[in-house]
Scaffold this active site. Sequence first.
Site, PDB file in Angstrom:
ATOM      1  CB  SER A  14     -74.678   1.529  24.767  1.00 32.67           C
ATOM      2  OG  SER A  14     -75.070   1.064  26.025  1.00 32.67           O
ATOM      3  CD  GLU A  31     -82.068  -4.629  34.098  1.00 38.61           C
ATOM      4  OE1 GLU A  31     -81.157  -4.390  34.896  1.00 38.61           O
ATOM      5  OE2 GLU A  31     -82.075  -4.213  32.930  1.00 38.61           O
ATOM      6  CD  GLN A  35     -82.125  -3.001  27.546  1.00 43.67           C
ATOM      7  OE1 GLN A  35     -80.994  -2.610  27.835  1.00 43.67           O
ATOM      8  NE2 GLN A  35     -82.816  -3.812  28.310  1.00 43.67           N
ATOM      9  CD  GLU A  82     -64.303   0.234  36.613  1.00 45.77           C
ATOM     10  OE1 GLU A  82     -65.382  -0.068  36.060  1.00 45.77           O
ATOM     11  OE2 GLU A  82     -63.266  -0.451  36.473  1.00 45.77           O
TER      12      GLU A  82
HETATM   13  C1  LIG Z   1     -72.615  -8.150  27.631  1.00 50.97           C
HETATM   14  C2  LIG Z   1     -73.089  -6.761  27.392  1.00 50.97           C
HETATM   15  C3  LIG Z   1     -74.368  -6.553  26.908  1.00 50.97           C
HETATM   16  C4  LIG Z   1     -74.815  -5.249  26.678  1.00 50.97           C
HETATM   17  N1  LIG Z   1     -76.067  -5.090  26.148  1.00 50.97           N
HETATM   18  C5  LIG Z   1     -76.489  -3.843  25.836  1.00 50.97           C
HETATM   19  C6  LIG Z   1     -77.749  -3.647  25.195  1.00 50.97           C
HETATM   20  O1  LIG Z   1     -78.485  -4.601  24.919  1.00 50.97           O
HETATM   21  N2  LIG Z   1     -78.126  -2.405  24.869  1.00 50.97           N
HETATM   22  C7  LIG Z   1     -77.356  -1.319  25.168  1.00 50.97           C
HETATM   23  O2  LIG Z   1     -77.781  -0.203  24.885  1.00 50.97           O
HETATM   24  N3  LIG Z   1     -76.135  -1.455  25.771  1.00 50.97           N
HETATM   25  C8  LIG Z   1     -75.699  -2.698  26.105  1.00 50.97           C
HETATM   26  N4  LIG Z   1     -74.461  -2.867  26.692  1.00 50.97           N
HETATM   27  C9  LIG Z   1     -73.611  -1.705  26.907  1.00 50.97           C
HETATM   28  C10 LIG Z   1     -73.409  -1.338  28.357  1.00 50.97           C
HETATM   29  O3  LIG Z   1     -74.547  -0.720  28.895  1.00 50.97           O
HETATM   30  C11 LIG Z   1     -72.181  -0.424  28.391  1.00 50.97           C
HETATM   31  O4  LIG Z   1     -71.068  -1.183  27.952  1.00 50.97           O
HETATM   32  C12 LIG Z   1     -71.894   0.109  29.772  1.00 50.97           C
HETATM   33  O5  LIG Z   1     -72.878   1.027  30.157  1.00 50.97           O
HETATM   34  C13 LIG Z   1     -70.500   0.795  29.825  1.00 50.97           C
HETATM   35  O6  LIG Z   1     -70.422   1.758  28.841  1.00 50.97           O
HETATM   36  P1  LIG Z   1     -69.194   1.803  27.824  1.00 50.97           P
HETATM   37  O7  LIG Z   1     -68.991   0.433  27.275  1.00 50.97           O
HETATM   38  O8  LIG Z   1     -69.455   2.903  26.863  1.00 50.97           O
HETATM   39  O9  LIG Z   1     -67.928   2.134  28.685  1.00 50.97           O
HETATM   40  P2  LIG Z   1     -67.526   3.570  29.254  1.00 50.97           P
HETATM   41  O10 LIG Z   1     -68.718   4.229  29.863  1.00 50.97           O
HETATM   42  O11 LIG Z   1     -66.784   4.303  28.185  1.00 50.97           O
HETATM   43  O12 LIG Z   1     -66.543   3.153  30.392  1.00 50.97           O
HETATM   44  C14 LIG Z   1     -65.189   2.749  30.118  1.00 50.97           C
HETATM   45  C15 LIG Z   1     -64.513   2.522  31.459  1.00 50.97           C
HETATM   46  O13 LIG Z   1     -64.472   3.737  32.199  1.00 50.97           O
HETATM   47  C16 LIG Z   1     -65.090   3.583  33.456  1.00 50.97           C
HETATM   48  N5  LIG Z   1     -65.851   4.778  33.817  1.00 50.97           N
HETATM   49  C17 LIG Z   1     -66.748   5.433  33.040  1.00 50.97           C
HETATM   50  N6  LIG Z   1     -67.287   6.452  33.727  1.00 50.97           N
HETATM   51  C18 LIG Z   1     -66.746   6.421  34.975  1.00 50.97           C
HETATM   52  C19 LIG Z   1     -66.923   7.197  36.168  1.00 50.97           C
HETATM   53  N7  LIG Z   1     -67.786   8.207  36.194  1.00 50.97           N
HETATM   54  N8  LIG Z   1     -66.222   6.845  37.261  1.00 50.97           N
HETATM   55  C20 LIG Z   1     -65.345   5.816  37.236  1.00 50.97           C
HETATM   56  N9  LIG Z   1     -65.134   5.039  36.143  1.00 50.97           N
HETATM   57  C21 LIG Z   1     -65.819   5.335  35.036  1.00 50.97           C
HETATM   58  C22 LIG Z   1     -66.047   2.407  33.271  1.00 50.97           C
HETATM   59  O14 LIG Z   1     -66.336   1.757  34.489  1.00 50.97           O
HETATM   60  C23 LIG Z   1     -65.256   1.504  32.337  1.00 50.97           C
HETATM   61  O15 LIG Z   1     -64.323   0.752  33.055  1.00 50.97           O
HETATM   62  C24 LIG Z   1     -73.986  -4.143  26.949  1.00 50.97           C
HETATM   63  C25 LIG Z   1     -72.697  -4.363  27.457  1.00 50.97           C
HETATM   64  C26 LIG Z   1     -72.238  -5.641  27.671  1.00 50.97           C
HETATM   65  C27 LIG Z   1     -70.859  -5.846  28.191  1.00 50.97           C
END
Ligand SMILES: Cc1cc2nc3c(=O)[nH]c(=O)nc-3n(C[C@H](O)[C@H](O)[C@H](O)COP(=O)(O)OP(=O)(O)OC[C@H]3O[C@@H](n4cnc5c(N)ncnc54)[C@H](O)[C@@H]3O)c2cc1C
Length: 406
Positions: free
Chosen positions: A142, A259, A139, A390
């Site tokens: 992100s 899922e 996918q 969160e």
């Molecule tokens: C093991 C793993 C596999 C993954 N596989 C894929 C994949 O195959 N393809 C893909 O596209 N992505 C993948 N991801 C990415 C995943 O979808 C994102 O990590 C996730 O959506 C969080 O986004 P971010 O890492 O940018 O964190 P951010 O969105 O930047 O968040 C950072 C922190 O801020 C908090 N936060 C953000 N917005 C809010 C809000 N509105 N209210 C309160 N708190 C908030 C979050 O909870 C987090 O603690 C994967 C992630 C992991 C850990």
Amino acid sequence: MAADLTADTELTAGGPGGADVDAYRQRVRAFIAERGLPMDREGVRVPESAAQERQIRDWLRALYEAGYLGAGWPVEWGGQAGHLPVHDLVVMEELIRGDAYRPLDQVMLAAHAVIAFGSDEQKRELLPRIRAGEHIWCQLFSEPGAGSDLAALRTRAEPDAAGETFTVTGQKIWSTDAQWSDMGLLLARTDPTAERHAGITAFVVPMGLPGVDVRPIREMTGHAEFCEVFLDGLQLGRQHVLGEVNGGWKVVTSGLASERAFVGANAIQLERLFQDLVALARTARLPDGTPALAHEDIQAKLAAALTRVEEVRLIVRDTVERILVEAEHPSDGPVAKLAYTETNVALSELALEIIASAVSIDDDGAQVADRWQHNFLWGRALTISGGASEIMRGLIGRQLLGLPRA
Ligand SMILES: Cc1cc2nc3c(=O)[nH]c(=O)nc-3n(C[C@H](O)[C@H](O)[C@H](O)COP(=O)(O)OP(=O)(O)OC[C@H]3O[C@@H](n4cnc5c(N)ncnc54)[C@H](O)[C@@H]3O)c2cc1C
């Protein structure tokens, strides 16, 4: 303490599906015992050799051929006429119970998206290859600035004047399995002037095309299971568009339903982990030479952990019952995900506390201790992927409690 929770947990004759489910479960269990590819650690698993990659692809194909995967697809694409959704849940439960390699959820999500939104030509081209284990998918959603807020994505797919060819430029991140995927499900912005959810298109991307550069990222577990993907001048045509141009948001949100089969399996997973926790406490020796399990404070912590596992089991059971009669509440998924992933972390923290308080581990506990050390590091990833805790709390607040958006 060494409660065997499994007997009354799974979907049984008394539950949805009746006696048929028991017979089905026995067949699945026997199949996995005979042919299942073992999974020695939690988490996704990128093959470490060509031979292992062959084994994984063969195993996925075997599951499709046996009708244990893809049974809910339309019959013309290999699905089965009498398929019951409860059977998908049973397969996931048994894969976990049998410690067998689990199907990659990105492949399942891609299949769902192709079935729901693909043209006939795309279905003919893509679905048989998924069933044959020939196409592994990743996918590409992100980005460094777009995770929880996916609609903020900035990767551009610029159409030419005729709208026939798209030039893609941007960066994706955390793309699980991208380093060995054959295909990617890409979200890119095709109309930067539109409302941000409206200007996004979904594409199917052959990962070998020029302009796709995949760089694995090493996680704190020591393994490299996801990647950065740089897209620079990638040329895609109309045949790569999945669904409608600027209709990508619908493709990604509808796929999440595929899922659901994992939800029920999570309770089984926690029950197995709890048994591992007891096994650890039995084999971890404290400075006085006694096993941790003999100590009252450890017993009390295990009892508290078991209570949490039981809570998740009840939450999951309710959710599964609603899934099976298609009466889910929008907050069911977030509640089940939050409960499972946070309990998983709590169990691994307790495991590490036991390991840290021990001076030695009996030989028969060494493997369990290794698994816990891995799970301690891996478990946190689950509280982020598929929607961070969160975000789940926010959804629950709004959807279940009716709280205003902050
Ligand atoms: C093991 C793993 C596999 C993954 N596989 C894929 C994949 O195959 N393809 C893909 O596209 N992505 C993948 N991801 C990415 C995943 O979808 C994102 O990590 C996730 O959506 C969080 O986004 P971010 O890492 O940018 O964190 P951010 O969105 O930047 O968040 C950072 C922190 O801020 C908090 N936060 C953000 N917005 C809010 C809000 N509105 N209210 C309160 N708190 C908030 C979050 O909870 C987090 O603690 C994967 C992630 C992991 C850990």
